[in-house]
Design a protein around this motif. Structure first.
Motif, PDB file in Angstrom:
ATOM      1  N   VAL A 196       0.857  -1.193   0.000  1.00 29.97           N
ATOM      2  CA  VAL A 196       0.000   0.000   0.000  1.00 29.97           C
ATOM      3  C   VAL A 196       0.889   1.238   0.000  1.00 29.97           C
ATOM      4  N   CYS A 197       0.717   2.100  -1.001  1.00 32.16           N
ATOM      5  CA  CYS A 197       1.510   3.330  -1.036  1.00 32.16           C
ATOM      6  C   CYS A 197       0.982   4.322  -0.002  1.00 32.16           C
ATOM      7  N   SER A 198       1.849   5.225   0.416  1.00 34.03           N
ATOM      8  CA  SER A 198       1.483   6.190   1.454  1.00 34.03           C
ATOM      9  C   SER A 198       0.377   7.111   0.963  1.00 34.03           C
TER      10      SER A 198
ATOM     11  N   THR B 109      -2.819   6.466   1.007  1.00 36.20           N
ATOM     12  CA  THR B 109      -4.010   5.759   0.527  1.00 36.20           C
ATOM     13  C   THR B 109      -5.122   5.865   1.578  1.00 36.20           C
TER      14      THR B 109
ATOM     15  N   LEU C  93     -10.463   3.092   1.114  1.00 34.61           N
ATOM     16  CA  LEU C  93     -10.111   2.351  -0.093  1.00 34.61           C
ATOM     17  C   LEU C  93      -9.465   1.013   0.269  1.00 34.61           C
ATOM     18  N   ILE C  94      -8.593   1.027   1.275  1.00 29.65           N
ATOM     19  CA  ILE C  94      -7.968  -0.219   1.725  1.00 29.65           C
ATOM     20  C   ILE C  94      -9.036  -1.200   2.202  1.00 29.65           C
TER      21      ILE C  94
ATOM     22  N   SER D 137       5.288   3.407  -4.220  1.00 33.19           N
ATOM     23  CA  SER D 137       4.858   3.058  -5.578  1.00 33.19           C
ATOM     24  C   SER D 137       6.043   2.648  -6.445  1.00 33.19           C
TER      25      SER D 137
ATOM     26  N   LEU E 214      -1.048  -1.756  -4.185  1.00 35.06           N
ATOM     27  CA  LEU E 214      -1.898  -0.586  -4.400  1.00 35.06           C
ATOM     28  C   LEU E 214      -0.958   0.599  -4.561  1.00 35.06           C
TER      29      LEU E 214
ATOM     30  N   ARG F 164       0.371   4.384  -6.812  1.00 36.00           N
ATOM     31  CA  ARG F 164      -0.012   5.637  -7.461  1.00 36.00           C
ATOM     32  C   ARG F 164       0.536   5.644  -8.892  1.00 36.00           C
TER      33      ARG F 164
ATOM     34  N   ALA G 132      -8.798  11.751   0.692  1.00 34.84           N
ATOM     35  CA  ALA G 132      -7.602  11.552   1.510  1.00 34.84           C
ATOM     36  C   ALA G 132      -7.678  12.288   2.840  1.00 34.84           C
TER      37      ALA G 132
ATOM     38  N   GLU H  91      -5.336  12.250  -9.278  1.00 38.42           N
ATOM     39  CA  GLU H  91      -4.597  11.160  -8.649  1.00 38.42           C
ATOM     40  C   GLU H  91      -5.300   9.858  -9.004  1.00 38.42           C
TER      41      GLU H  91
ATOM     42  N   LEU I 279      -5.078   5.754  -8.392  1.00 43.01           N
ATOM     43  CA  LEU I 279      -4.519   4.632  -7.652  1.00 43.01           C
ATOM     44  C   LEU I 279      -4.925   3.342  -8.352  1.00 43.01           C
TER      45      LEU I 279
END
Length: 334
Positions: free
Chosen positions: A127-129, A131, A135-136, A166, A182, A184, A285, A305, A307
């Protein structure tokens, strides 16, 4: 990996008699058997990070210890695998040859274990920062729903959502260190199957005390003189380059205030501490954060953005992702 530490002995040295020609790399007859999976993991981590310090941080070991492990690997292989550069390290010709021969080994071993013991203990998902938690949670539910439909009655491996930038996720997927990622966009998509799971316009994020909070919407002209709270571009270089290029096109060229955006408390503190500092984020976000205000930008030319959820092509996870994308109408990245 700074110069002083390297000169103190924590550096890669050429093996006596080694060469860096393009010929096929051959291990010593007795040396190849001494190479372990841990050494390969360390080697691949340095390849991904392009610095020993960055690799050591991701592996959670000390830099001197990692340097010594790479030196041992080089002595076993019989050639220098990395050379120093002004920005870190890069593979030698021998290193490239070694990489081609071993980069699939961790995944092959993992696949062999899964074949022998079908019920894997866990599926790590990168998981990219930044997120959104919602969504998770949605991705978690979709994976569970797909398993329930396709493997009814079988015990599902547990999902482990782990932080991963990412930039590094494509390599983590390729080496089998995560099941899905996940990330970006845009990213290098070689041998990856990706589906866009979130696509939002960016807006301006302000602390509740910022002078611009009294505006209903903002124009690009309102942001003149404002600095932009930003992140280390190496974490998502494709996204960073794309957004900054679009900001330049609309005439806003802010100075960047770079922080570790994995720490939300630092993000809020930075915005609160300066009256000339703003951030760009999608609305989702920052929803639910009572100290932050999101403002729409009144212009058609606003960066977005995206994802994407990714899996390695040709794997069960890629097939699972394709089913999920079809059910939810997620666009496939070509």
């Amino acid at each position: 990996m700074n110069g002083k530490r390297m000169r103190a002995g924590h550096r890669f040295c050429a093996h006596p008699g080694s060469t860096e020609t393009g010929r096929r790399l051959e291990l010593k007859q007795t040396g190849g058997d001494d190479i372990g999976i841990r050494q390969l993991r360390y080697f691949l981590a340095v390849v991904r990070a392009k610095t020993v310090s960055g690799a050591a941080q991701s592996l959670r070991i000390s830099q001197p210890s990692l340097s010594q492990q790479i030196l041992r690997l080089e002595r076993t292989v019989g050639t220098t695998l990395f050379r120093r550069t002004s920005r870190g390290v890069e593979l030698t010709s021998g290193g490239h040859a070694f990489l081609r021969g071993v980069e699939e080994i961790p995944e092959q071993l993992r696949s062999a274990i899964e074949a022998a013991v079908p019920r894997t203990a866990a599926w790590p998902v990168g998981v990219c920062s930044g997120t959104p938690a919602s969504l998770i949670a949605g991705i978690d539910s979709e994976i569970v729903a797909d398993w329930s439909e396709m493997c009814a009655g079988e015990e599902m491996p547990s999902l482990q959502f782990v932080p991963a930038h990412s930039r590094e996720q494509p390599d983590l997927l390729r080496h089998g260190e995560i099941a899905m990622g996940l990330m970006r966009l845009p990213v290098t998509t070689t041998r990856l199957f990706l589906a866009v799971v979130a696509d939002e316009r960016l807006g301006v994020v302000l602390h509740e005390s910022h002078p611009l909070c009294d505006r209903d919407v903002l124009a690009w002209a309102d942001l003149r003189g404002q600095r932009l709270l930003w992140f280390d571009t190496e974490h998502a270089p494709g996204y960073a380059e794309s957004v900054l290029r679009e900001l330049d096109a609309v005439g806003w060229r802010p100075s960047l205030n770079v922080i570790d955006n994995r720490r939300h408390s630092l993000f809020i503190h930075s915005l609160r501490s300066a009256r000339d500092l703003v951030a760009l984020r999608p609305r989702s976000a920052v929803q639910g954060d009572r100290h932050l205000v999101w403002k729409e930008i009144a212009d058609d030319a606003v960066p977005r953005e995206q994802l994407a959820l990714a899996a390695r092509e040709g794997t069960d996870h890629a097939e699972r992702l394709l089913r999920m994308a079809r059910r939810n109408g997620w666009p496939i990245v070509e």
